[in-house]
Design a protein around this motif. Structure first.
Motif, short mmCIF file in Angstrom:
data_model
loop_
_atom_site.label_atom_id
_atom_site.label_comp_id
_atom_site.label_asym_id
_atom_site.label_seq_id
_atom_site.Cartn_x
_atom_site.Cartn_y
_atom_site.Cartn_z
N ALA A 235 1.50 -7.57 -9.81
CA ALA A 235 0.87 -7.29 -8.51
C ALA A 235 -0.63 -7.50 -8.57
N LEU A 236 -1.26 -7.10 -9.64
CA LEU A 236 -2.71 -7.32 -9.80
C LEU A 236 -3.03 -8.80 -9.85
N LYS A 237 -2.23 -9.56 -10.58
CA LYS A 237 -2.48 -10.99 -10.72
C LYS A 237 -2.45 -11.69 -9.37
N HIS A 238 -1.56 -11.27 -8.51
CA HIS A 238 -1.42 -11.91 -7.20
C HIS A 238 -2.20 -11.18 -6.11
N LYS A 239 -3.08 -10.27 -6.54
CA LYS A 239 -4.03 -9.60 -5.64
C LYS A 239 -3.34 -8.78 -4.54
N HIS A 240 -2.25 -8.12 -4.91
CA HIS A 240 -1.58 -7.20 -3.98
C HIS A 240 -1.97 -5.77 -4.38
N GLY A 241 -3.13 -5.33 -3.90
CA GLY A 241 -3.71 -4.07 -4.34
C GLY A 241 -2.88 -2.85 -4.04
N ALA A 242 -2.34 -2.75 -2.83
CA ALA A 242 -1.55 -1.57 -2.47
C ALA A 242 -0.28 -1.50 -3.31
N CYS A 243 0.34 -2.65 -3.54
CA CYS A 243 1.54 -2.68 -4.38
C CYS A 243 1.19 -2.26 -5.80
N ALA A 244 0.06 -2.75 -6.30
CA ALA A 244 -0.37 -2.40 -7.66
C ALA A 244 -0.61 -0.90 -7.79
N ALA A 245 -1.18 -0.29 -6.74
CA ALA A 245 -1.44 1.15 -6.80
C ALA A 245 -0.14 1.95 -6.95
N LEU A 246 0.92 1.53 -6.23
CA LEU A 246 2.20 2.24 -6.33
C LEU A 246 2.89 1.96 -7.66
N LEU A 247 2.64 0.78 -8.22
CA LEU A 247 3.30 0.39 -9.46
C LEU A 247 2.54 0.80 -10.70
N ASN A 248 1.34 1.31 -10.52
CA ASN A 248 0.53 1.75 -11.65
C ASN A 248 1.25 2.85 -12.41
N ARG A 286 3.87 10.77 -0.90
CA ARG A 286 3.27 10.55 -2.21
C ARG A 286 2.36 9.32 -2.19
N GLU A 287 2.78 8.30 -1.46
CA GLU A 287 1.95 7.10 -1.36
C GLU A 287 0.58 7.44 -0.76
N LYS A 288 0.59 8.32 0.23
CA LYS A 288 -0.68 8.70 0.85
C LYS A 288 -1.62 9.29 -0.18
N SER A 289 -1.08 10.11 -1.08
CA SER A 289 -1.92 10.71 -2.12
C SER A 289 -2.40 9.66 -3.11
N ILE A 290 -1.52 8.73 -3.45
CA ILE A 290 -1.88 7.68 -4.40
C ILE A 290 -2.95 6.77 -3.84
N LYS A 292 -4.97 7.41 -1.26
CA LYS A 292 -6.07 8.10 -0.60
C LYS A 292 -7.41 7.69 -1.20
N GLY A 293 -8.34 7.38 -0.33
CA GLY A 293 -9.67 7.01 -0.78
C GLY A 293 -9.81 5.56 -1.18
N THR A 294 -8.71 4.79 -1.09
CA THR A 294 -8.79 3.37 -1.38
C THR A 294 -8.77 2.59 -0.08
N SER A 295 -8.96 1.29 -0.19
CA SER A 295 -8.93 0.45 1.01
C SER A 295 -7.51 0.19 1.48
N TYR A 296 -6.53 0.77 0.75
CA TYR A 296 -5.14 0.53 1.10
C TYR A 296 -4.47 1.77 1.68
N SER A 297 -5.26 2.71 2.18
CA SER A 297 -4.70 3.95 2.71
C SER A 297 -3.69 3.65 3.81
N LEU A 298 -2.60 4.40 3.81
CA LEU A 298 -1.54 4.20 4.79
C LEU A 298 -1.59 5.27 5.86
N PRO A 299 -1.16 4.94 7.08
CA PRO A 299 -1.07 5.96 8.12
C PRO A 299 0.04 6.94 7.80
N SER A 300 -0.02 8.11 8.42
CA SER A 300 1.00 9.12 8.18
C SER A 300 2.35 8.58 8.64
#
Length: 445
Positions: A235-248, A286-290, A292-300
């Motif tokens: 995910a990082l290699k292909h610049k999918h930041g939100a996906c990378a955050a969940l897969l970290n 849980r995604e919201k917590s992960i 949170k504070g990033t440019s990939y924040s999700l709506p409720s």
């Protein structure tokens, strides 16, 4: 390479053109004069009239041709059947008709070694995918080859339908395949990067919805491909930041569909949908917590359950879950009749861990009466009018409150005052509409 359905090369008669545009009258007229036309094919691609009807969704013509005892498994130049073309183009009525006519779902083309199931998954036609899987249950394939083996069938490059659906960002197809027994951690052969799992491919495609589905069904974030990469790195290699955050791997573990629920003999489909929705919504929290504070924040997430707030009615208030006192009861344990909310039902099943010595799963039990749970269904919640019409019930809400107290007093001490969120915190475990050109199928690492 030979995937077009152009009929311009057949100038000696207008049958193929008439089939393509759905001119049933002309087709019948031509066949009345020369029935042998049904056995002719286009010059290069060798498409029969049945192939052309299936690919273009001409159900009346397709039905008429099948009624003339034409085999539903005719092959074109690439050994593709009409069923494959109908699945590729998402022509559900033609798919259903061909299946009814006995079309073989276990045929492979010569281009990529793919079946109709691969085509439906690749192009994201979930209705066609479901129809093929449903037919396979009653098809001789289920007996001779095995249904589970069919769901996980591999193409010429070692990709299962789940791999293709995940790579092509088809979350609906991913869900259907997982629900039918697709192996969530299966590795590819030569498709994509060798050794890729569906999670690697979803990470490469950048589909959050596919990643959510896969994680909820137990996909391993630490499984490596043949290059030693985990999905997070892909995910990082292909610049999918939100996906990378969940897969970290350092992020909170996702909640996984509880294994005991897979062994309940009769899990009502409506109840299953409620439980799956509760699981996905809990994961979104849980995604919201992960994020949170990033440019990939999700709506409720949007909750479909009725809010149990100050505005709740007196009758509905008495139907609150007696475990968490937070959600409305939506799930009922059949036989004993006790009710819980979907969140607490999930927590209940997640507390049953496999025996490490036998690897056996203990059946979940009702927290109120301790009887084994064999069947779950959607709870029947009384409305205000139904409650008021109870015979001899001068104060139905008081009686229903007493029933709630009785349920709680019968419960196991381990479940008294259980919070759904608190329980989940302990659960952490591990169409394009056309025929593609050949180069569209090549998926380079």
């Amino acid at each position: 390479m030979g995937q077009g359905l152009s009929c311009g090369v057949s100038h000696e008669h207008g049958l193929f053109s008439a089939v393509q545009v759905g001119d049933l009258e002309s087709v019948e007229s031509l066949l009345a004069r020369d029935p042998s036309l049904l056995h002719q094919t286009t010059v290069y691609d060798r498409h029969s009239a049945l192939h052309i009807a299936a690919a273009n969704g001409q159900i009346e013509i397709l039905s008429m041709i099948l009624d003339r005892s034409i085999s539903p498994d005719l092959l074109n130049r690439n050994k593709q059947t009409p069923l494959m073309l109908a699945a590729m183009h998402g022509k559900i009525s033609c798919v259903q008709k061909l299946l009814q006519a006995g079309a073989n779902v276990l045929m492979f083309d010569s281009m990529h070694g793919r079946t109709c199931l691969h085509y439906a998954a690749y192009y994201g036609h979930s209705d066609c995918l479901q129809a093929i899987l449903s037919a396979a249950h009653s098809n001789p394939v289920a007996d001779s080859w095995g249904f589970a083996r069919f769901v996980n069938i591999r193409d010429g490059r070692g990709a299962t339908p789940l791999h293709l659906a995940a790579r092509q960002r088809r979350p609906d197809c991913v869900h259907i395949l997982l629900d039918n027994g697709a192996l969530v951690c299966a590795s590819t052969g030569g498709y994509g990067c060798p050794g890729s799992t569906p999670l690697h491919l979803a990470a490469r495609g950048g589909s959050l919805d596919c990643i959510r589905e896969l994680l909820a069904w137990g996909a391993d974030r630490l499984q490596r491909d043949s290059s030693g990469r985990i999905p997070y790195v892909v995910a990082l290699k292909h610049k999918h930041g939100a996906c990378a955050a969940l897969l970290n791997p350092t992020s909170a573990e996702p909640l996984v569909w509880p294994s005991p629920l897979k062994f309940i003999s009769e899990l009502n489909q409506d109840a299953k949908a409620l439980l799956e929705q509760a699981l996905m919504e809990a994961n979104r929290e849980r995604e919201k917590s992960i994020l949170k504070g990033t440019s990939y924040s999700l709506p409720s997430p949007s909750h479909s359950d009725v809010a149990v707030d100050d505005n709740i009615s007196e009758a509905s208030e008495t139907e609150l879950c007696c475990i968490c006192f937070d959600q409305v009861c939506t799930i009922e344990v059949q036989d004993c009749g006790h009710q819980m909310c979907a969140q607490c039902t999930l927590a209940l099943c997640c507390h049953n861990k496999p025996n490490p010595t036998t690897a056996c799963l203990t059946a979940p039990v009702c927290p109120f009466c301790r009887s084994g749970i064999a069947r779950l269904a959607v709870a029947k919640i009384k409305t205000n009018n139904e409650a008021d019409s109870d015979v001899g019930d001068v104060s139905s809400s008081k009686l229903r409150r007493s029933r709630k107290s009785r349920n709680l007093s019968e419960g196991s001490s381990s479940f008294k005052g259980l919070s759904a969120v608190g329980s989940f915190s302990k659960m952490g475990g591990r169409g394009s509409g056309r025929i593609a050109a050949e180069n569209e199928w090549i998926d380079k690492p």
